[in-house]
Design a protein around this motif. Structure first.
Motif, PDB file in Angstrom:
ATOM      1  N   ASP A 118       0.838  -1.200   0.000  1.00  0.00           N
ATOM      2  CA  ASP A 118       0.000   0.000   0.000  1.00  0.00           C
ATOM      3  C   ASP A 118       0.874   1.252   0.000  1.00  0.00           C
ATOM      4  OD1 ASP A 118      -2.199  -1.562   0.007  1.00  0.00           O
ATOM      5  OD2 ASP A 118      -2.748  -1.229   2.097  1.00  0.00           O
ATOM      6  N   ASN A 119       1.983   1.231   0.778  1.00  0.00           N
ATOM      7  CA  ASN A 119       2.881   2.368   0.822  1.00  0.00           C
ATOM      8  C   ASN A 119       3.504   2.613  -0.543  1.00  0.00           C
ATOM      9  OD1 ASN A 119       2.410   2.755   3.547  1.00  0.00           O
ATOM     10  ND2 ASN A 119       4.088   1.425   4.177  1.00  0.00           N
ATOM     11  N   ASN A 120       3.880   1.550  -1.241  1.00  0.00           N
ATOM     12  CA  ASN A 120       4.462   1.686  -2.568  1.00  0.00           C
ATOM     13  C   ASN A 120       3.454   2.276  -3.536  1.00  0.00           C
ATOM     14  OD1 ASN A 120       6.870   0.608  -1.722  1.00  0.00           O
ATOM     15  ND2 ASN A 120       6.363  -1.477  -2.320  1.00  0.00           N
ATOM     16  N   GLU A 121       2.197   1.834  -3.417  1.00  0.00           N
ATOM     17  CA  GLU A 121       1.159   2.362  -4.285  1.00  0.00           C
ATOM     18  C   GLU A 121       0.936   3.844  -4.029  1.00  0.00           C
ATOM     19  OE1 GLU A 121      -2.243  -0.017  -3.629  1.00  0.00           O
ATOM     20  OE2 GLU A 121      -1.429  -1.808  -4.590  1.00  0.00           O
ATOM     21  N   ASN A 122       1.004   4.251  -2.738  1.00  0.00           N
ATOM     22  CA  ASN A 122       0.837   5.664  -2.411  1.00  0.00           C
ATOM     23  C   ASN A 122       1.961   6.496  -3.010  1.00  0.00           C
ATOM     24  OD1 ASN A 122      -1.478   5.133  -0.965  1.00  0.00           O
ATOM     25  ND2 ASN A 122      -0.428   4.964   1.001  1.00  0.00           N
ATOM     26  N   ALA A 123       3.201   5.956  -2.949  1.00  0.00           N
ATOM     27  CA  ALA A 123       4.351   6.663  -3.503  1.00  0.00           C
ATOM     28  C   ALA A 123       4.220   6.806  -5.011  1.00  0.00           C
ATOM     29  CB  ALA A 123       5.639   5.922  -3.153  1.00  0.00           C
ATOM     30  N   GLN A 124       3.770   5.741  -5.680  1.00  0.00           N
ATOM     31  CA  GLN A 124       3.596   5.790  -7.122  1.00  0.00           C
ATOM     32  C   GLN A 124       2.490   6.775  -7.499  1.00  0.00           C
ATOM     33  OE1 GLN A 124       2.898   1.751  -8.312  1.00  0.00           O
ATOM     34  NE2 GLN A 124       4.981   1.077  -7.825  1.00  0.00           N
ATOM     35  N   SER A 125       1.430   6.811  -6.684  1.00  0.00           N
ATOM     36  CA  SER A 125       0.342   7.744  -6.941  1.00  0.00           C
ATOM     37  C   SER A 125       0.820   9.183  -6.813  1.00  0.00           C
ATOM     38  CB  SER A 125      -0.812   7.492  -5.966  1.00  0.00           C
ATOM     39  OG  SER A 125      -1.843   8.439  -6.154  1.00  0.00           O
ATOM     40  N   ALA A 126       1.644   9.452  -5.770  1.00  0.00           N
ATOM     41  CA  ALA A 126       2.186  10.799  -5.575  1.00  0.00           C
ATOM     42  C   ALA A 126       3.085  11.185  -6.737  1.00  0.00           C
ATOM     43  CB  ALA A 126       2.957  10.879  -4.255  1.00  0.00           C
ATOM     44  N   ALA A 127       3.880  10.217  -7.222  1.00  0.00           N
ATOM     45  CA  ALA A 127       4.788  10.496  -8.332  1.00  0.00           C
ATOM     46  C   ALA A 127       4.022  10.848  -9.591  1.00  0.00           C
ATOM     47  CB  ALA A 127       5.696   9.297  -8.575  1.00  0.00           C
ATOM     48  N   SER A 128       2.882  10.175  -9.804  1.00  0.00           N
ATOM     49  CA  SER A 128       2.096  10.435 -11.005  1.00  0.00           C
ATOM     50  C   SER A 128       1.445  11.811 -10.963  1.00  0.00           C
ATOM     51  CB  SER A 128       1.010   9.359 -11.168  1.00  0.00           C
ATOM     52  OG  SER A 128       0.062   9.430 -10.113  1.00  0.00           O
ATOM     53  N   GLN A 129       1.330  12.411  -9.768  1.00  0.00           N
ATOM     54  CA  GLN A 129       0.730  13.729  -9.612  1.00  0.00           C
ATOM     55  C   GLN A 129       1.799  14.786  -9.306  1.00  0.00           C
ATOM     56  OE1 GLN A 129      -2.300  13.343  -6.597  1.00  0.00           O
ATOM     57  NE2 GLN A 129      -3.284  11.623  -7.612  1.00  0.00           N
ATOM     58  N   ASP A 130       3.023  14.537  -9.733  1.00  0.00           N
ATOM     59  CA  ASP A 130       4.139  15.428  -9.451  1.00  0.00           C
ATOM     60  C   ASP A 130       3.867  16.836  -9.979  1.00  0.00           C
ATOM     61  OD1 ASP A 130       6.670  16.356  -8.751  1.00  0.00           O
ATOM     62  OD2 ASP A 130       7.486  15.812 -10.711  1.00  0.00           O
ATOM     63  N   SER A 131       4.165  17.826  -9.155  1.00  0.00           N
ATOM     64  CA  SER A 131       3.887  19.216  -9.509  1.00  0.00           C
ATOM     65  C   SER A 131       5.158  19.989  -9.853  1.00  0.00           C
ATOM     66  CB  SER A 131       3.166  19.913  -8.343  1.00  0.00           C
ATOM     67  OG  SER A 131       3.960  19.856  -7.166  1.00  0.00           O
ATOM     68  N   THR A 132       6.265  19.304 -10.088  1.00  0.00           N
ATOM     69  CA  THR A 132       7.529  19.966 -10.396  1.00  0.00           C
ATOM     70  C   THR A 132       7.490  20.610 -11.778  1.00  0.00           C
ATOM     71  OG1 THR A 132       8.670  18.261  -9.106  1.00  0.00           O
ATOM     72  CG2 THR A 132      10.026  19.692 -10.464  1.00  0.00           C
ATOM     73  N   ILE A 133       7.981  21.847 -11.873  1.00  0.00           N
ATOM     74  CA  ILE A 133       8.085  22.555 -13.144  1.00  0.00           C
ATOM     75  C   ILE A 133       9.566  22.653 -13.500  1.00  0.00           C
ATOM     76  CG2 ILE A 133       7.623  24.708 -14.378  1.00  0.00           C
ATOM     77  CD1 ILE A 133       5.355  25.216 -12.402  1.00  0.00           C
ATOM     78  N   TYR A 134       9.920  22.239 -14.702  1.00  0.00           N
ATOM     79  CA  TYR A 134      11.321  22.220 -15.136  1.00  0.00           C
ATOM     80  C   TYR A 134      11.546  23.285 -16.207  1.00  0.00           C
ATOM     81  CZ  TYR A 134      11.411  17.670 -12.833  1.00  0.00           C
ATOM     82  OH  TYR A 134      11.312  16.654 -11.918  1.00  0.00           O
TER      83      TYR A 134
END
Length: 224
Positions: free
Chosen positions: A32-48
């Motif tokens: 579940d923790n891994n899934e949460n991390a992957q979910s957060a990564a998919s919603q990344d708000s970083t601007i490059y």
């Protein structure tokens, strides 16, 4: 009458136990923790993007990868200590800020982060080991046989590093680190258990490009 009261008390106890049981906090499985991390990564708000010439002490002009030119306030990031690597025109930058805002919560100079970072080997203290950050999100290990670094990126203000451990087959391990400090020659970040402090490797003395040959002590004798 006594029987009815006893029955009501039993029902109340059962209901109470049911509420306590439903309200218990249970640890989440690792999956579940891994899934949460992957979910957060998919919603990344970083601007490059790239640091523009109009940047100033408290302002970053970011030529974003999507073609937009943004004028971003860095005051809040400076006050919070989340300005990493400084600002220089032409450098690659990564910025974290709320959607619709022009106030940066975190600024990372990717150009400063790139390159080799080493620390003393904890096993002997005489050699160095570390990590190499390359353009395009590629990561490599430096004298680190137990861990093979594969990739890196910034995800919602955290440094994500993907690696494969010795003996682990092709299983990739994803770790997230909190950046603490970054300058031209110092880098530190941490996870929940440990802080990692790196410096730039010191170049070995090399005289080959000067055309100087060092005497090895075995030259011919000079006769009298």
């Amino acid at each position: 009458m006594k029987t009815k009261i006893t029955a009501l008390l039993l029902l109340a106890c059962v209901a109470t136990l049911g509420v306590v049981s439903c309200g218990e906090s249970k640890p989440k499985p690792v999956s579940d923790n891994n899934e949460n991390a992957q979910s957060a990564a998919s919603q990344d708000s970083t601007i490059y993007g790239v640091c523009g010439e109009a940047s100033a002490m408290n302002t970053l002009q970011l030529i974003a990868d999507n073609g937009d030119t943004l004028i971003i306030s860095t005051t809040e990031a400076q006050d919070a200590g989340t300005m990493f690597g400084g600002i220089a025109v032409g450098d690659r930058m990564a910025v974290i800020m709320p959607k619709g805002s022009n106030v940066a919560l975190m600024v990372l100079n990717e150009s400063t982060l790139l390159g080799d970072w080493v620390m003393p080997n904890p096993l002997d203290g005489t050699s160095s080991m570390g990590i190499r950050f390359k353009e395009g999100g590629v990561a490599e290990s430096i004298n680190h046989g137990a861990v093979l670094y594969k990739s890196w990126r910034l995800v919602n203000g955290q440094l994500e590093v993907v690696s494969v451990r010795e003996g682990g087959g092709d299983f990739e391990e994803t770790e997230y680190f909190q950046l603490l400090f970054l300058s031209a020659d110092s880098l530190s970040y941490c996870d929940a258990e440990e802080t990692f402090e790196y410096t730039r490797p010191q170049p070995e003395d090399d005289y080959s490009d000067l055309g100087i040959e060092l005497d090895d002590g075995e030259g011919d004798e000079i006769g009298l």
